[in-house]
Design a protein around this motif. Sequence first.
Motif, PDB file in Angstrom:
ATOM      1  N   GLY A 101     122.376 111.414  11.758  1.00  0.00           N
ATOM      2  CA  GLY A 101     121.348 111.137  12.705  1.00  0.00           C
ATOM      3  C   GLY A 101     121.981 111.803  14.294  1.00  0.00           C
ATOM      4  N   ILE A 102     123.559 111.675  14.294  1.00  0.00           N
ATOM      5  CA  ILE A 102     124.154 112.239  15.371  1.00  0.00           C
ATOM      6  C   ILE A 102     123.869 113.728  15.452  1.00  0.00           C
ATOM      7  N   MET A 103     124.321 114.391  14.281  1.00  0.00           N
ATOM      8  CA  MET A 103     123.880 115.723  14.263  1.00  0.00           C
ATOM      9  C   MET A 103     122.518 116.112  14.714  1.00  0.00           C
ATOM     10  N   ALA A 104     121.590 115.156  14.103  1.00  0.00           N
ATOM     11  CA  ALA A 104     120.239 115.564  14.577  1.00  0.00           C
ATOM     12  C   ALA A 104     119.897 115.570  16.045  1.00  0.00           C
ATOM     13  N   LEU A 152     115.344 115.997  10.422  1.00  0.00           N
ATOM     14  CA  LEU A 152     116.598 115.359   9.931  1.00  0.00           C
ATOM     15  C   LEU A 152     116.751 113.928  10.467  1.00  0.00           C
ATOM     16  N   ILE A 153     116.030 113.618  11.396  1.00  0.00           N
ATOM     17  CA  ILE A 153     115.999 112.033  12.084  1.00  0.00           C
ATOM     18  C   ILE A 153     115.492 111.485  10.793  1.00  0.00           C
ATOM     19  N   GLY A 154     114.591 111.960  10.022  1.00  0.00           N
ATOM     20  CA  GLY A 154     113.741 111.188   9.154  1.00  0.00           C
ATOM     21  C   GLY A 154     114.696 110.794   8.011  1.00  0.00           C
ATOM     22  N   LEU A 155     115.750 111.866   7.806  1.00  0.00           N
ATOM     23  CA  LEU A 155     116.755 111.513   6.656  1.00  0.00           C
ATOM     24  C   LEU A 155     117.701 110.457   7.171  1.00  0.00           C
TER      25      LEU A 155
END
Lengths: 124, 800, 94, 112, 494, 160, 142
Positions: E275-278, E311-314
């Motif tokens: 999440g942070i990376m996204a 990637l937020i979804g992940l």
Amino acid sequence: MNGNQIIELVAALLILLGSIMSVISAFGIIRLPDVYTRSHAATKSSTLAVLMSLLGAFVYFWIHDGIISVRILLGIFFVFLTAPVSGHLITRAAYRSKVPLADTSTEDALKEVLFPDEKIKANS
Amino acid sequence: MFSVNFAIILPFIIAAFVPFIYRRFRFIHIGWFVMLVPITLFILLARLIPSVASGQTFTDTYQWIPTLDINFTTYLDGLSMIFGLLITGVGSLVILYSIFYLSTKESLQHFYVYLLLFMGAMLGVVFSDNLMVLYVFWELTSVSSFLLIAFWNHRKGSRLGAQKAMLITVSGGVAMLVGFIMLHTMTGTFSIREIISSISGFTDHALFMPAMILVLLGAFTKSAQFPFHIWLPDAMEAPTPVSAYLHSATMVKAGIYLVARFTPVFGGDQVWFWTVSIVGMITLFWGSFNAVKQTDLKALLAYSTISQLGLIMSLLGLGSVALHIGYSTESVIYTQATFAALFHMINHSTFKGALFMVVGIVDHGLGTRDIRRLGGLMALMPFTFTVAVIGSLSMAGLPPFNGFLSKEMFFAATVQISNADVFSLQTFGIVFPIVAWVASIFTFIYCMIFIFKTFLGPAQPEKLDKPIHEAPMGMLISPLILAAFVVGIFFFPNLLGNYILRPAMSSIYPTFGDAFNLTPSISAWHGVKPELLMTIGVVLVGAILYKILKKWKPIYGLFSQKYTFNTLYNNVLSLSEKGSGVVTRGYMTGFLKDYIAYIFGFFIIVVGGFLFYSGAFSMDISTNAPIRLYEVILVAVMAIAAFAMLFAKSRMTATLLNGVLGYSIAIFFVIFRAPDLALTQLVVESVTTALFLLAFSHLPDWKKEKTTIKTKWINGIISIAMGVLVMLIGLSVLNYNKFETISSYFEDAYELAGGANIVNAILGDFRGFDTMLEVVVLFIAGLGVYTMIKLKSEKGGDKE
Amino acid sequence: MIEKILFTALALFAISILIALYRIIKGPTTPDRAVALDMIGVNLISVIAIVSIVLKTKAFLEAILILGILAFISTIAISKYVERGVIIERKSDN
Amino acid sequence: METLIILLIGILVTVATYLILSRNIIRVILGTAVFSHAVHLLILTMGDLKRGSVPLLKEAEAPYTDALPQALILTAIVISFAVTAFILVLAFRAYQEAGSDDLHELRGTNDE
Amino acid sequence: MNNLVVLPLIIPIMVGVILVFLRPYIRLQRVISLLTMIGVSGLSIYMLNVIQTDGIIRLDFGGWKPPFGILFVGDSFAVLLVLTASIVTAVCLIYAFSSIGEKHEKMFFYPFVLFLIAGVNGSFLTGDLFNLFVCFELMLLASYALVTLGGEKVQLRESIKYVVINVLASWFFLVALAYLYGTLGTLNMAHISERVAEAGQDPLLTTISIVFLLVFSLKAGLLLFFWLPGSYSVPPTAVAALFGALLTKVGIYALFRMFTLIFYHEPSITHQLIGIMAGVTIILGCMGALAYKDVRLIVSYNVVIAVGFILIGLAIATPTAIEGSIYYIIHDMIAKALLFLLAGAMIKMTGVTKFDQMSGLIRNSPIFGWMFFIVTCSLAGIPPLSGFVGKILVGQSAIEAGSYVLLALAFFSSIVVLYSLLRIFLNAIFGETIISKEDEVPLKKGLLIPVVLLGFGTISLGLGAEALADYVSNAAYTLTNPAVYIEAVLGGDE
Amino acid sequence: MPAQFLLNLFIAFLWMLLKDEDELRISTFIGGFLVGIVIIFLMHRFFGSQFYLRRLFSIINLLFIFNWELILSSILIIKQILSPKLDIKPGIFTYKTELQGDWELTVLAMLLTLTPGSVVLEVNPDGDIFYIHAMDIEKSKADVLRSIGKFERAILEVTR
Amino acid sequence: MKINDVILRTITRIIVFIILTFGVYLFLSGHNTPGGGFIGGLVLASAIVLLYLTSDIESIRKSLPFDFKLVAALGVLLATGTGFGSILFGVPFMSQTFAYFELPIFGKTELTTVTIFEAGVVLAVVGVVVTIILSMSESEEA
Ligand code: NA
Ligand code: NA
């Protein structure tokens, strides 16, 4: 200690002798003054060293496992065949790329043929 | 039976045909054909007025994405009826007007497609019951508005105006979307009706407040409320029919619609009340205040529109108090604010539509809208002047025009609210009538400016490119019709009140049942009440201030151009571009080395950080296999060879050292009982070395790297950290209480796969698929190398 | 006993390699390095042979031959590079 | 033994990292080569070292050493060979076109 | 056993090899390669329906039962991506027919594209982690060949970075694999999942999972995307479009697979990190999209933004979130391909790369201009175009999960996307035309057809989202219920 | 050509040897023969010179000489390496040989290379002059000149 | 003075055949002893490279007039084709079969599809390695 074991021991000693020889010739390529003389050490005694250890291995396998390992023999043959050619090629390449002979060298019959105008002398 | 969905879809269908028809019938102005759409729809809707007035609603559903609860469910009730009539009615008039305004030389096929798209979208917004579908149409109105503003896209101003409008309204739309999703999260449905019926249970929900604010953001941006109003003046770059239609009569009222529609959902909340009414009031004031200083007639009207929208918005806010109090005879009083809002909205559409058309006529005929170049048009443009006077006076809130009625009701509502017994209004409520009054004075002033500076006073033909002349009759039809409404509504307000407004009130106050039968009828005269006094005051003070306008106008200079919201908008864009440039160029250096360092940095910091933070590291050397001296020496050989690579002075040395590494690894493969590996490694290493030598023939020898000591240190630290980290994880893995590997299965290779060499059986059979792909990989590399060498760029030519 | 001898021999061969490595690093010329690399290859052959004895397996004997072949080919390649700058000629002049 | 090899892997990784951070393209490529040496050793070490006999059913007696990592490394070796060949050619082609083998000079800002 | 599932990989490979023999016959190569991709697309649709009725398809290569052999596993997620990838490839091929040039075509362009798609499809379908590595390499080698194809100076220069960084990524992949094999002793993904669950994903396994995260993030362009803008802006347009559409998606796919099937036990660490990376990716991507005037770079940074969004979804990892991501991936593949094709066409028409040096292109080619507008709206998530369904679902899940920061970033990003592309649209497409009537070269039909096809795709994907709904929800169901996948793989014969 | 046949046989034997089986099997031989046919078919254009099986004895003799020279020269070098003070005078000298043909030249060159203290550096284009590098020129030159006749004779026995 | 490569070329004549034989041996016997397609192919390729090293491209091209790209392609086709073949037989992709046959001369012999597969690998490896080396050697210098 039966006969086989003695032969095995002899084989092992042969290998050991080879290894000692190897170290000495390795020492040679440190100590000898130029690439030409070093290649003498590499092509001859080093080759002999490996031949001895291969022979030892051959004998060992033969005696210990009853196998005549033709692959080792082939290996011996191969090293035998290639070692002098390698020495020839690399020294020739060295000379043609103008690697100087050692200071102590006294005679150079090739110089006038290949590099009549240049001075190839004086090693670092 | 009338299908609401049909009403929405019709414009889109026709839009699809417009380009073809345009090409076919070049000699006829395509507008005539297009005009049939709103007329048809207007008639269809108008026929439903009695049924809707009697409380009937019409609904219709087409499945779209049922899985996600997103369907074309439409709903026609009193509230949407008002808007439907406005959209189609004003739409018809605007198209009629546009037929004369736009010559056939313009790319009409585009214009009318956009206009129809907008019309369909706008109808979609007001008729949708499904929030997601509403959102779809909402954004579509922004998009079509964008296209219309940018209609003359060769003008820079048009493009920038379109961009501004699009960015602000779409941003608001995005916020609104989030609000909608939050509503869905709370209530489990996207249906507005269902949300309204179930929302009472969610007022304490943590998402209630954010959802409200977000929905309001959508409404405020769309309706050009302060401080989002800045897009509207720039939107005036659009052709005037568009300004009349989208940017005064309909699209900007989508926000009003949204607030009205959501009043039953959020209306009972104090925050809603304050936000909507205060923002509305500020907008009202700010818009009218700024309108006064405009010299471009369209800009003046734009600020006027902003101001009027603020007025309507604030009324909706005031009216929401009724929901907070709940149904009672007392609270019904407050609903009159809402009533006034709807009423004024209709009135505004009529007079403002007419005024825009007037400006269009002036602009079209004389080639300018600049007040400073105009004057004295009255004599030569009598019809236009008549419409202008009617519109302006109505806008100023004077009788006998509809604006007077709704303005009076507005004053009344502000006065009432200042006496209300909730939200500390008895203390703070007095703000509302004061602001309303002040704003109305400015409104009065700019209305005077509009009439006097344009139509009265001395004519200045020398400043004009074209002679002053009356507009063609066709162009006057629409404004005259609107002007007729302005007057007509004043005289027969209750026709509107009973058939159109009252049904809408039930939509906004669903819990109030039949209470609106009690709504007093609208009348021009109800005695001397505060609102009448206020109106008189407006006229008096306004007239004086207009007279001495020159004296106090300099106060506008006090507002520095540096601190306007426009400057803010521009700065946000340019600074975000500049800032982004600085940041992005800062880390996107183009140096491979930096990019690689980022990757290592991530590994070291994140992976390494977690390894220590979680305590995952452990090691135990007691279970290690024994070590022999020669192995240690060989390890030393590799280590020394590796380090020597770093200091190698020639690439040849480094390559040979790499060869030594490769050969030594092969020996470790021997020691670790991996014969196939040893063989492969030996050959691959030799061939690789040969490839290096081949490549060297084409490359210069390397020079000493010119790196600073600092870089060396950083690289060194990164390198050591990498090595240590790979090592530490490796040691931990070795110490891991390990699962049985699947490899024992392969020891039956001879029976299973007919091969005694397990590795070969894995490669050829058990995992033959890997091998197959690996061959392809090798093949691609071969082909790739070949193409890279053979296909060389021809300098200059063949650029893709 | 035999094993001790063999391990001693292995260590000695490994030392030879280490010494040859010194020559590769030190140079000073590429032919010097080539000679040393050739020497390392030859010594590795011995190492493989002895490890085969120690591990009692014939599995690595192919590697001996391969190493011989490769050491030879590498030497040829390096000498050609040193001598002519290219290792494969498009058309040799002799 | 495992610890020693892991130590060796650590050293190889350190050297490879330093090389790949260089400016000279050949040093970078050599860095990738050393990286692949390291990981091949790592995969082998992650199986068990020196336990079991050669994975040749007719040559030796069970237990055999873990053959799967060997197969994986083989695949990895071939792939890294393919990549190395490609990147070497890429390097000299880039040199031919751009006239430099220095990655600093081959930098190329994004918006030229 | 179902041999069907290997066809998306093996058919392109074999056809690609055959095309090598057909090197001189360019027309034949075109026809065959296009037919191949159409065939694979049709096949994928068929497979999707088979999955819908019979469940996950599995193929054990050589008949070796898992976890011992390699296998392909076709679940809805994988096959949806295969389908989209194949369609996009087919369209890009059509674009290439009239743009890539005979010289490239003779230099094995079509085989390389087919190998690329084979690698991509293989990566989607494989159920074996090491085989995933091999499929990645297949894809990468083909991409290396394509990115250098043409041998321009900038191309070679950027290729070096692209190749070296990917080599490094592959190295990290192998390192991670080594660690994983060292701890778990297996390579089959379902089996790994089982063993991770058995071990309870202890800190060491989580550490290893972060190494995988690094690897796939590099491929996906999640945070570690610096290689992307350069290398996506140098190759020929058709290739850039393929890259933009496909390559990062493979990394994204791997991240989804990895962190839903295997490492899903410590979401507070791994998923939070994602999440942070996204979030950071979105921010940096947005900045990049605003920083430059070069259309190719703007377009490339748009790729980055989308990666963050998906990637937020992940990171949230609820079924709704995953569903949203899947919709968004499919949308993004089509829209990005379109965007890259358009950007390429713009540069081709004008000969310059910066949008402020272009103007009025819509006069030269109205369809082209409108397609740009459509893709702008689509990428900004404006409904009813394809971007909005995914956007709604991701937003919904973010709200449900209380991830307001991610929510804000995700939705804010769509405004930046809008702005970044509007700038191009208003400056380059709209405005006074700079190309005189004489110099006006209308875009070839061959270039317009693919553009229109993709434009049609993004419209119909939005309007017809329901057609995908069953497949997507099935895909999300499988992803959020690892047991389904594991049962399909390890639960004996199918 | 008979020579090719011989080479084929050679490959077949090589094959048998490589198989390293416990007993000699005719099938292995035939297998090797087939492999040989394939290889020779592919490579037959390379085959130039002849193969002399009948001179096996001579070959063995030559091999013996080879080995002997190798041992002698190794010992010499080791002595020199280990001697506390390096006292050598290297240099290059020429030798003109009577031998002709590739094989004869090659074998002689190899023998010379293995001879104590000498390495053949170059062969002139005509193939009759060797340029020999000697470890210690005075001593080696004598050695070479002494043994070279022996080598040439041994080689001629094999080749002619 | 021109370089006289007589020694090298003469020795190479013998050695090439040893290497070739060895390569074929490694390829065929890989199933039971170390070796296999890859290593066999690499060794065969080394032999060919040795030829190029000791001679030059043009003379070798006369003797080995193959397009090595196509050799490689053929190899890949063979390798993938064996996998694909299983589909036609209705068994899982890449199914390898092996059986023991009584052959007239060879006696009991193991025949397996893996051998065909590995033959493909050999051809591919030889083709690719030679292609790479030839392309690099033929490239004009900067
Ligand atoms: Na040698
Ligand atoms: Na390597």
